[in-house]
Write a protein that holds these residues in place. Structure first.
Motif, PDB file in Angstrom:
ATOM      1  N   GLU A 120      22.753  -9.757 158.981  1.00 59.17           N
ATOM      2  CA  GLU A 120      21.934  -8.889 159.825  1.00 59.17           C
ATOM      3  C   GLU A 120      21.916  -9.394 161.273  1.00 59.17           C
ATOM      4  OE1 GLU A 120      18.131  -7.852 158.184  1.00 59.17           O
ATOM      5  OE2 GLU A 120      17.460  -7.300 160.209  1.00 59.17           O
ATOM      6  N   LEU A 121      21.771 -10.708 161.428  1.00 55.94           N
ATOM      7  CA  LEU A 121      21.772 -11.257 162.793  1.00 55.94           C
ATOM      8  C   LEU A 121      23.140 -11.015 163.443  1.00 55.94           C
ATOM      9  CD1 LEU A 121      20.202 -12.913 164.963  1.00 55.94           C
ATOM     10  CD2 LEU A 121      21.428 -14.901 164.107  1.00 55.94           C
ATOM     11  N   ALA A 122      24.215 -11.240 162.687  1.00 57.51           N
ATOM     12  CA  ALA A 122      25.567 -11.041 163.228  1.00 57.51           C
ATOM     13  C   ALA A 122      25.711  -9.603 163.724  1.00 57.51           C
ATOM     14  CB  ALA A 122      26.601 -11.342 162.149  1.00 57.51           C
ATOM     15  N   HIS A 123      25.275  -8.672 162.914  1.00 55.53           N
ATOM     16  CA  HIS A 123      25.386  -7.260 163.259  1.00 55.53           C
ATOM     17  C   HIS A 123      24.617  -6.951 164.551  1.00 55.53           C
ATOM     18  CE1 HIS A 123      25.913  -3.047 162.431  1.00 55.53           C
ATOM     19  NE2 HIS A 123      24.622  -2.869 162.673  1.00 55.53           N
ATOM     20  N   ARG A 124      23.410  -7.492 164.640  1.00 60.49           N
ATOM     21  CA  ARG A 124      22.586  -7.238 165.831  1.00 60.49           C
ATOM     22  C   ARG A 124      23.205  -7.842 167.084  1.00 60.49           C
ATOM     23  NH1 ARG A 124      17.090  -6.448 165.593  1.00 60.49           N
ATOM     24  NH2 ARG A 124      16.299  -5.744 163.594  1.00 60.49           N
ATOM     25  N   LEU A 125      23.737  -9.069 166.941  1.00 60.48           N
ATOM     26  CA  LEU A 125      24.311  -9.738 168.115  1.00 60.48           C
ATOM     27  C   LEU A 125      25.524  -8.977 168.649  1.00 60.48           C
ATOM     28  CD1 LEU A 125      24.104 -13.479 167.017  1.00 60.48           C
ATOM     29  CD2 LEU A 125      22.851 -12.420 168.902  1.00 60.48           C
ATOM     30  N   TRP A 133      25.468 -12.294 176.602  1.00 61.67           N
ATOM     31  CA  TRP A 133      26.449 -12.741 177.604  1.00 61.67           C
ATOM     32  C   TRP A 133      27.419 -13.735 177.000  1.00 61.67           C
ATOM     33  CZ3 TRP A 133      27.191 -10.634 182.325  1.00 61.67           C
ATOM     34  CH2 TRP A 133      26.216  -9.719 182.738  1.00 61.67           C
ATOM     35  N   LYS A 134      28.683 -13.561 177.358  1.00 69.45           N
ATOM     36  CA  LYS A 134      29.714 -14.508 176.935  1.00 69.45           C
ATOM     37  C   LYS A 134      30.375 -15.033 178.203  1.00 69.45           C
ATOM     38  CE  LYS A 134      29.639 -11.281 173.503  1.00 69.45           C
ATOM     39  NZ  LYS A 134      29.342  -9.860 173.713  1.00 69.45           N
ATOM     40  N   PHE A 211      28.180 -18.581 174.530  1.00 68.33           N
ATOM     41  CA  PHE A 211      27.882 -17.312 173.837  1.00 68.33           C
ATOM     42  C   PHE A 211      26.372 -17.193 173.833  1.00 68.33           C
ATOM     43  CE2 PHE A 211      26.755 -14.871 170.098  1.00 68.33           C
ATOM     44  CZ  PHE A 211      27.699 -13.862 170.046  1.00 68.33           C
ATOM     45  N   GLY A 212      25.815 -16.245 174.599  1.00 69.72           N
ATOM     46  CA  GLY A 212      24.367 -16.177 174.757  1.00 69.72           C
ATOM     47  C   GLY A 212      23.867 -17.525 175.263  1.00 69.72           C
ATOM     48  N   SER A 213      22.863 -18.051 174.602  1.00 74.31           N
ATOM     49  CA  SER A 213      22.291 -19.335 175.051  1.00 74.31           C
ATOM     50  C   SER A 213      23.065 -20.538 174.503  1.00 74.31           C
ATOM     51  CB  SER A 213      20.833 -19.407 174.599  1.00 74.31           C
ATOM     52  OG  SER A 213      20.767 -19.075 173.221  1.00 74.31           O
ATOM     53  N   ALA A 237      17.598 -13.108 171.332  1.00 75.71           N
ATOM     54  CA  ALA A 237      18.625 -12.317 172.028  1.00 75.71           C
ATOM     55  C   ALA A 237      18.977 -11.071 171.213  1.00 75.71           C
ATOM     56  CB  ALA A 237      19.866 -13.164 172.260  1.00 75.71           C
ATOM     57  N   ALA A 238      18.964 -11.224 169.889  1.00 76.88           N
ATOM     58  CA  ALA A 238      19.340 -10.102 169.030  1.00 76.88           C
ATOM     59  C   ALA A 238      18.269  -9.002 169.017  1.00 76.88           C
ATOM     60  CB  ALA A 238      19.575 -10.594 167.605  1.00 76.88           C
TER      61      ALA A 238
END
Ligand code: URA
Length: 240
Positions: A120-125, A133-134, A211-213, A237-238
């Motif tokens: 679920e987190l992967a999908h949201r990110l 941000w990358k 990748f993000g933070s 972030a997600a």
């Protein structure tokens, strides 16, 4: 869950009564941390204990979150019949837990890859509206200047979409080579290479450093689990 009686834990985590749970414990069907457990009243810490019923985990496995430093030459894929994948570089115990890459890096790209079994987190990110941000370090085959910085900032026109504004910082620029850092919130197929191509430059090496933070801090080919703070920051972030 915290501290809890073994029979209560077995009852709560499955479709069985306390009496049935106690019977299973007395019958020797249950182990705690690898040792047979025969006392249904025994108290244990459900957040850390490994409780098996007939060899199967009773409690959900906690999710895994890893920072991995992808080397060049391996595919970002769960498996491939011919080529080596990032999963081939992880120990079997993690592969068995269905840990998978979040997004993709090209075969020749190096750097930070997040891996998790928290689908679920992967999908949201990865959802386009999240704007995670990358940051990439890019070596390209020619000079970059102020016009390029402005073009990235405005949003480059690619053949099938307009890229969202991205931040380009030029570190070095000579006639035949440039080194820069680009930050973008999208992650479409070959996006950085396509953005550079739109400015007439070919990407020679591409390395994701954040990748993000999360900021890459492990050696090439190595991985480490994320800290609780890092996981919390990704979750925040997600949500955004
Ligand atoms: N953009 C690319 O072109 N390739 C990658 O691997 C990542 C971003």
């Amino acid at each position: 869950m915290g501290w809890i009686r073994l029979d209560k834990l077995l009852a709560q985590s499955g479709e069985r009564s306390r009496t049935e749970a106690a019977r299973l414990v007395r019958a020797g069907c249950v182990t705690v941390d690898g040792q047979p457990a025969r006392d249904p009243a025994r108290k244990l810490d459900a957040d850390t204990a490994a409780v098996l019923l007939n060899g199967q985990p009773v409690l959900d496995e906690p999710y895994r979150y890893l920072m991995f430093h992808k080397p060049a030459g391996v595919l970002t894929a769960a498996r491939d019949r011919k080529a080596k994948t990032v999963m081939d570089l992880l120990p079997e115990a993690l592969r068995r837990r269905d840990v998978l890459p979040v997004g993709r890096l090209d075969k020749d790209t190096t750097g930070l890859l997040l891996l998790t079994n928290d689908g679920e987190l992967a999908h949201r990110l990865l959802a386009p509206q999240r704007h995670v941000w990358k940051e990439y370090r890019v070596v390209a085959d020619g000079p970059l200047g102020r016009e390029d910085v402005e073009a990235f900032e405005t949003g480059l026109e690619l053949s099938d979409f307009t890229a969202k504004p991205a931040k380009l910082t030029v570190l070095e620029s000579t006639e035949d080579r440039s080194v820069s850092v680009v930050c973008l919130s999208e992650g479409k197929f070959h996006q950085v290479k396509r953005m550079f191509a739109a400015r007439g430059r070919e990407v020679l090496t591409l390395h994701r450093q954040a990748f993000g933070s999360l900021v890459l801090d492990v050696e090439e080919g190595a991985y480490r689990p994320l800290t609780l703070q890092e996981i919390a920051a990704l979750r925040a972030a997600a949500q955004g």
